[in-house]
Design a protein around this motif. Structure first.
Motif, PDB file in Angstrom:
ATOM      1  N   GLN A   1      43.137  38.318  42.777  1.00  0.00           N
ATOM      2  CA  GLN A   1      44.008  37.863  43.657  1.00  0.00           C
ATOM      3  C   GLN A   1      44.381  36.554  43.425  1.00  0.00           C
TER       4      GLN A   1
ATOM      5  N   GLU B   1      54.170  36.492  45.531  1.00  0.00           N
ATOM      6  CA  GLU B   1      52.834  37.166  44.884  1.00  0.00           C
ATOM      7  C   GLU B   1      51.779  36.549  45.275  1.00  0.00           C
ATOM      8  N   ASN B   2      50.568  37.395  45.553  1.00  0.00           N
ATOM      9  CA  ASN B   2      49.361  37.107  45.641  1.00  0.00           C
ATOM     10  C   ASN B   2      48.175  38.014  44.998  1.00  0.00           C
TER      11      ASN B   2
ATOM     12  N   THR C   1      46.737  32.602  43.636  1.00  0.00           N
ATOM     13  CA  THR C   1      47.522  31.848  44.414  1.00  0.00           C
ATOM     14  C   THR C   1      48.412  30.793  43.284  1.00  0.00           C
TER      15      THR C   1
ATOM     16  N   ALA D   1      55.560  32.065  45.466  1.00  0.00           N
ATOM     17  CA  ALA D   1      54.913  32.287  46.795  1.00  0.00           C
ATOM     18  C   ALA D   1      55.086  33.805  47.096  1.00  0.00           C
TER      19      ALA D   1
END
Length: 214
Positions: free
Chosen positions: A185, A195-196, A187, A193
């Protein structure tokens, strides 16, 4: 007849010229940023292709040796020259140097690859990668380093890597991509923004140089 002939041959007025210049300026303001982004996406293709090739090489090495290894000389990873990105496979910055003198054939160990300064003169050989603002590995197996190999050792180990380069020729900002042999996961630091999830074997954009010159 003389008056008609003179009217047909008159030049443009100042107002007409100013209108044309203004239209050209508007079109340029729209087209140039789009062209820069298109050009950057083309350059980013190098990072994605080389990181995927590194992942494939690591998987093949795992099948043969039951382990991963961050040393590119050990796994036999050798991307083509002319790279505008640097590649980091461990925190150790013992790199393969790519310059006018060529690659040192006697080097037996390397944990990163420098930008090819033989082609891109004046480029920073080891631009600092812009890591994700948050990164949490998920799934089975040990977590890899950031970048690098699992500290606990193999079997059950994983490994990760970064690509970092300047794609818009402006001093601030480093275009950065991340890849690992384990899902994560993530950031992005800036500019991604959408994809996470950094899926194993899929390059994840951590910092977009075009949009994030900081």
């Amino acid at each position: 007849m003389t008056r008609l002939f003179a009217r047909k041959n008159r030049g443009f007025t100042l107002i007409e010229l100013m209108i044309v210049v203004a239209i050209i300026g508007i079109l340029a303001a729209i087209a140039i940023p789009n062209f820069i982004k298109f050009q950057a996406r083309s350059k980013q293709g190098e990072a994605k292709a080389n990181l995927k090739a590194w992942f494939t090489t690591e998987r093949a090495f795992l099948q043969e040796k039951d382990r991963y290894d961050p040393d590119i000389k050990v796994i036999g990873y050798a991307p083509e020259r002319g790279n505008r990105y640097a590649y980091y496979f461990a925190t150790t910055k013992t790199c393969e140097v790519r310059g006018a003198a060529g690659i040192d054939a006697a080097q037996t160990s390397a944990f990163c690859i420098e930008v090819d300064t033989g082609k891109f003169k004046g480029a920073v050989a080891q631009p600092p990668e812009k890591k994700p603002s948050s990164l949490t590995f998920v799934g089975s197996g040990e977590d890899p380093g950031n970048p690098g190999l699992t500290t606990a050792g193999c079997p059950g180990c994983n490994v990760s890597a970064y690509a970092a380069g300047n794609v818009d020729n402006e001093a601030p900002g480093v275009d950065t991509w991340f890849i690992a042999t384990k899902d994560a996961q993530a950031t992005a630091a800036c500019g991604n923004a959408d994809e996470n999830m950094a899926v194993a074997g899929t390059p994840f954009m951590s910092n977009n140089d075009v949009d994030c010159d900081k």
